[in-house]
Design an enzyme around this catalytic site. Sequence first.
Site, short mmCIF file in Angstrom:
data_model
loop_
_atom_site.label_atom_id
_atom_site.label_comp_id
_atom_site.label_asym_id
_atom_site.label_seq_id
_atom_site.Cartn_x
_atom_site.Cartn_y
_atom_site.Cartn_z
N HIS A 142 21.71 164.78 33.12
CA HIS A 142 21.04 163.66 33.78
C HIS A 142 20.86 162.48 32.83
CE1 HIS A 142 17.29 164.35 31.57
NE2 HIS A 142 17.51 165.63 31.74
N GLU B 42 15.90 173.23 34.32
CA GLU B 42 15.73 173.29 32.88
C GLU B 42 14.79 174.43 32.48
OE1 GLU B 42 16.68 173.22 30.00
OE2 GLU B 42 16.66 171.13 29.36
#
Length: 374
Positions: free
Chosen positions: A175, A255
């Site tokens: 990202h 994550e």
Amino acid sequence: MVVEADGGSRGNPGPAGYGAVVKDSDGQVLAERKESLGVVTNNVAEYNGLIAGLTAAAEVGASTVDVRMDSKLVVEQMSGRWKIKHPDMQPLAGRAKELAAGFSRVGYEWIPRAQNSHADRLANEAMDAATGKPAAGRPGTAAKKPQLPTRKPDRAAVAWTGASGTPTRLLLLRHGQTEMSALRRYSGRGDVPLTELGRAQAAAAAKRLAATDGLVVDGEAVPIISSPLTRTKQTAQAVADALGGRVETHLGLIETDFGEWEGLTFPEAADRDPELHRSWLGDSSVPPPGGESFDVVHRRVRKARDELIAEHGGRTLVLVSHVTPIKTLLRMGLDAGPQLLFRLHLDLASLSIVEFYPDGNASVRLVNDTSHLA
């Protein structure tokens, strides 16, 4: 009654095993099952866990069964929402359906791995005992390796590696920038959006992917699959807009949970928990306080990879994720140890590529490319 089941393979395919537990409505354990399976895939092991759990439930007299598993593949296929495409899975699913037909009702529910710890423990005990055992599929049969011939294999890779079959190509996009990443703070489950720079990085990556051959076939974009957090979904949406596709999410791509270190810088975490932080840097089984270890992340990401290959095998996928899951997928491709996590750097909005072949081979094609950000 409740059936909780799990299975795993250390290597995929590799030494494998399953675990299953049957509980009554009060949570009392009525039966446990575990077995080593030799060298098979994760999905074969998971289906064997389901079969063992349903068999045990019948033996203790269950009339209705709620099956709970952390395998999205098995849950979705047994619920009838996903097709069962691979020859490995079809006989296993058929056997499970035969067993399910013996109950008045069977329901299937996906649960996070943390809620499936009992079956997970049994499966890991079975895997520990699996080393050296000959290959097996469902009980009494030999396991087949999946064949996914929907994209032509790279002849150069085959020549150099001996890999066979059609690989699944994963384009791994990190990202763009967030306020947390700009300040170099541990950013795991905190749901922060992209900064203005992060949105520009996502747009640049999307433009680069839009110019890449093979990501739009007959007017249809390849699958674009994102972690469920805002920063990855925003990055993935930029890609989807550029390719004319749509974004799906997969919880397995989220994550690491950094627990109480969330929001701290590296020095702040080291000052707060000096001994634990040092151990964490050298031992992938050590979790941050209140968080998850890299070993747990590895198992989660491996399961996500296997589910995605089972659904989209032989195709190209764009996966938009975070540092640790992307490093973990590259680690699998390189067949490397956990120290790679600390020695590999991934920039924001960087692109990496790894291919996984159905015979167990893999090829890492690109790591941390940021040329589109120049």
